[in-house]
Design a protein around this motif. Structure first.
Motif, PDB file in Angstrom:
ATOM      1  N   UNK A   1       0.649  -1.083   0.260  1.00  0.00           N
ATOM      2  CA  UNK A   1       0.154   0.383  -0.131  1.00  0.00           C
ATOM      3  C   UNK A   1       0.704   0.983   0.163  1.00  0.00           C
ATOM      4  N   UNK A   2       2.179   1.105   0.719  1.00  0.00           N
ATOM      5  CA  UNK A   2       2.929   2.637   0.902  1.00  0.00           C
ATOM      6  C   UNK A   2       3.444   2.906  -0.540  1.00  0.00           C
ATOM      7  N   UNK A   3       4.359   1.424  -0.636  1.00  0.00           N
ATOM      8  CA  UNK A   3       4.901   1.717  -1.706  1.00  0.00           C
ATOM      9  C   UNK A   3       4.113   2.250  -2.678  1.00  0.00           C
ATOM     10  N   UNK A   4       2.500   1.377  -3.405  1.00  0.00           N
ATOM     11  CA  UNK A   4       1.639   1.903  -4.651  1.00  0.00           C
ATOM     12  C   UNK A   4       1.434   3.218  -4.317  1.00  0.00           C
ATOM     13  N   UNK A   5       1.605   4.889  -3.655  1.00  0.00           N
ATOM     14  CA  UNK A   5       1.266   5.752  -3.351  1.00  0.00           C
ATOM     15  C   UNK A   5       2.174   6.595  -3.666  1.00  0.00           C
ATOM     16  N   UNK A   6       2.009   8.166  -4.893  1.00  0.00           N
ATOM     17  CA  UNK A   6       2.255   8.974  -5.192  1.00  0.00           C
ATOM     18  C   UNK A   6       3.879   9.331  -5.166  1.00  0.00           C
ATOM     19  N   UNK A   7       4.366   9.639  -6.144  1.00  0.00           N
ATOM     20  CA  UNK A   7       5.668   9.786  -5.718  1.00  0.00           C
ATOM     21  C   UNK A   7       5.652  11.647  -4.699  1.00  0.00           C
ATOM     22  N   UNK A   8       4.602  12.447  -5.055  1.00  0.00           N
ATOM     23  CA  UNK A   8       4.714  13.578  -3.928  1.00  0.00           C
ATOM     24  C   UNK A   8       4.350  13.020  -2.204  1.00  0.00           C
ATOM     25  N   UNK A   9       3.676  11.802  -2.360  1.00  0.00           N
ATOM     26  CA  UNK A   9       3.615  10.853  -0.267  1.00  0.00           C
ATOM     27  C   UNK A   9       5.091  10.841   0.002  1.00  0.00           C
ATOM     28  N   UNK A  10       6.265  10.233  -1.224  1.00  0.00           N
ATOM     29  CA  UNK A  10       7.055   9.954  -0.722  1.00  0.00           C
ATOM     30  C   UNK A  10       8.230  11.498  -1.502  1.00  0.00           C
ATOM     31  N   UNK A  11       8.364  12.033  -1.771  1.00  0.00           N
ATOM     32  CA  UNK A  11       8.769  13.478  -1.749  1.00  0.00           C
ATOM     33  C   UNK A  11       8.674  14.139   0.649  1.00  0.00           C
ATOM     34  N   UNK A  12       7.387  14.191   0.200  1.00  0.00           N
ATOM     35  CA  UNK A  12       6.681  14.323   1.847  1.00  0.00           C
ATOM     36  C   UNK A  12       7.968  13.493   2.801  1.00  0.00           C
ATOM     37  N   UNK A  13       7.407  11.981   2.884  1.00  0.00           N
ATOM     38  CA  UNK A  13       8.293  11.119   3.802  1.00  0.00           C
ATOM     39  C   UNK A  13       9.506  11.541   3.646  1.00  0.00           C
ATOM     40  N   UNK A  14      10.414  11.631   2.523  1.00  0.00           N
ATOM     41  CA  UNK A  14      11.177  11.626   2.726  1.00  0.00           C
ATOM     42  C   UNK A  14      12.366  13.119   3.525  1.00  0.00           C
ATOM     43  N   UNK A  15      11.475  14.186   2.938  1.00  0.00           N
ATOM     44  CA  UNK A  15      11.730  15.603   3.554  1.00  0.00           C
ATOM     45  C   UNK A  15      11.445  15.508   5.220  1.00  0.00           C
ATOM     46  N   UNK A  16      10.232  14.738   5.783  1.00  0.00           N
ATOM     47  CA  UNK A  16      10.361  14.715   7.426  1.00  0.00           C
ATOM     48  C   UNK A  16      11.408  13.812   7.371  1.00  0.00           C
ATOM     49  N   UNK A  17      12.129  13.066   7.254  1.00  0.00           N
ATOM     50  CA  UNK A  17      12.578  12.175   7.736  1.00  0.00           C
ATOM     51  C   UNK A  17      14.521  12.542   7.693  1.00  0.00           C
ATOM     52  N   UNK A  18      14.624  13.772   6.745  1.00  0.00           N
ATOM     53  CA  UNK A  18      15.286  14.686   6.841  1.00  0.00           C
ATOM     54  C   UNK A  18      15.581  15.988   7.598  1.00  0.00           C
ATOM     55  N   UNK A  19      14.048  16.053   8.318  1.00  0.00           N
ATOM     56  CA  UNK A  19      13.802  17.664   9.110  1.00  0.00           C
ATOM     57  C   UNK A  19      14.225  16.925  10.365  1.00  0.00           C
ATOM     58  N   UNK A  20      13.262  15.659  10.870  1.00  0.00           N
ATOM     59  CA  UNK A  20      14.446  14.967  12.006  1.00  0.00           C
ATOM     60  C   UNK A  20      15.383  14.441  12.491  1.00  0.00           C
TER      61      UNK A  20
END
Length: 206
Positions: A155-174
C-alpha cells in the motif's frame, strides 16, 4: 554483562535497510555481541497480522486508523521483544521504528506529526534508539530498485511520488533536529561503504 543497545534503520522502501541490517548483525556477531534482529511491523506474531493489514490490505484504511495500528504493533513489540533483549544485554538491530510513523503517517498521510510522535512515545513508554541510521534515497531511484525486487502489492509503495517526497523530507527534518541520534548515509553509495560508515558509528557505543 554487556550493555544493551538499540539501533534502528530508517529510510524509504528500496533504500537497503534489510541489507544493512544483515551486514550490521554479522559485524556485531564478529565483535562478540549477541544480536536480536527484528522489524516493524511484523516482529511478533501479532505484528505479522498487523503487517498484513497496513501494508497489503487493498481496501481503504483511514489515516488515523493506520497510525493507531502501527502504534499498537509497536507497543506490543517493544514490551515483548525489544525491552527484554536490551535488558539481556543484546544489541537490537531493528528495521523501522517511531521515525517511520512520523514520516509516513505524519508527513505522508498529512496528520499532525507531533500527535503521531506522542502516540508512539506513549505506546513505547518513551523508549528511543541509541542510534538511528537513515538511509537517504530519492524516490525515483528507489522505484527502479523496487520494480526489480517486489512481487507483492504494498500500500505504501503504491502511493504517488508526492507522498514519498513528503516522507523523505520528514526523515531529513527529523535527522536535522536530532543529529546526536541520527547517522544519515547516502543510500546510493556502494553497499560495503555504507556498512563501514554504520559500523564506525556503532563501535564507540559498544
Amino acid at each position: 554483562m554487556s550493555r544493551g543497545l538499540f539501533v534502528t534503520l530508517e529510510g524509504g522502501d528500496g533504500s537497503g535497510k534489510s541489507t544493512q541490517a544483515s551486514l550490521l548483525e554479522q559485524w556485531l556477531a564478529e565483535h562478540g555481541r549477541a544480536v536480536l534482529r527484528t522489524r516493524e511491523p511484523g516482529g511478533t506474531p501479532v505484528g505479522v497480522e498487523v503487517r498484513e493489514i497496513v501494508l497489503h490490505h487493498r481496501g481503504d484504511v483511514a489515516p488515523r486508523a493506520e497510525a493507531l495500528l502501527y502504534a499498537a504493533d509497536r507497543a506490543h513489540h517493544v514490551a515483548t521483544v525489544v525491552r527484554p533483549a536490551i535488558a539481556r544485554g543484546d544489541v537490537v538491530v531493528q528495521d523501522r521504528y517511531v521515525d517511520s510513523s512520523v514520516a509516513y503517517q505524519g508527513a505522508g498521510r498529512v496528520l499532525d506529526a507531533r500527535e503521531v510522535r506522542a502516540l508512539s512515545d506513549w505506546a513505547t513508554e518513551g523508549l528511543m534508539p541509541d542510534l538511528t541510521v537513515l538511509l537517504d534515497l530519492p524516490w525515483d531511484v528507489a522505484q527502479g530498485r523496487l520494480q526489480d525486487a517486489r512481487t507483492r502489492y504494498d500500500r505504501l509503495e503504491a502511493e504517488a511520488g508526492e507522498f514519498h517526497a513528503r516522507v523523505r523530507d520528514a526523515y531529513l527534518g527529523l535527522a536535522a533536529a536530532e543529529p546526536e541520534r541520527f547517522l544519515v548515509v547516502d543510500a546510493t553509495l556502494p553497499v560495503d561503504e555504507i556498512a563501514a560508515r554504520i559500523s564506525e558509528r556503532v563501535e564507540p557505543l559498544l
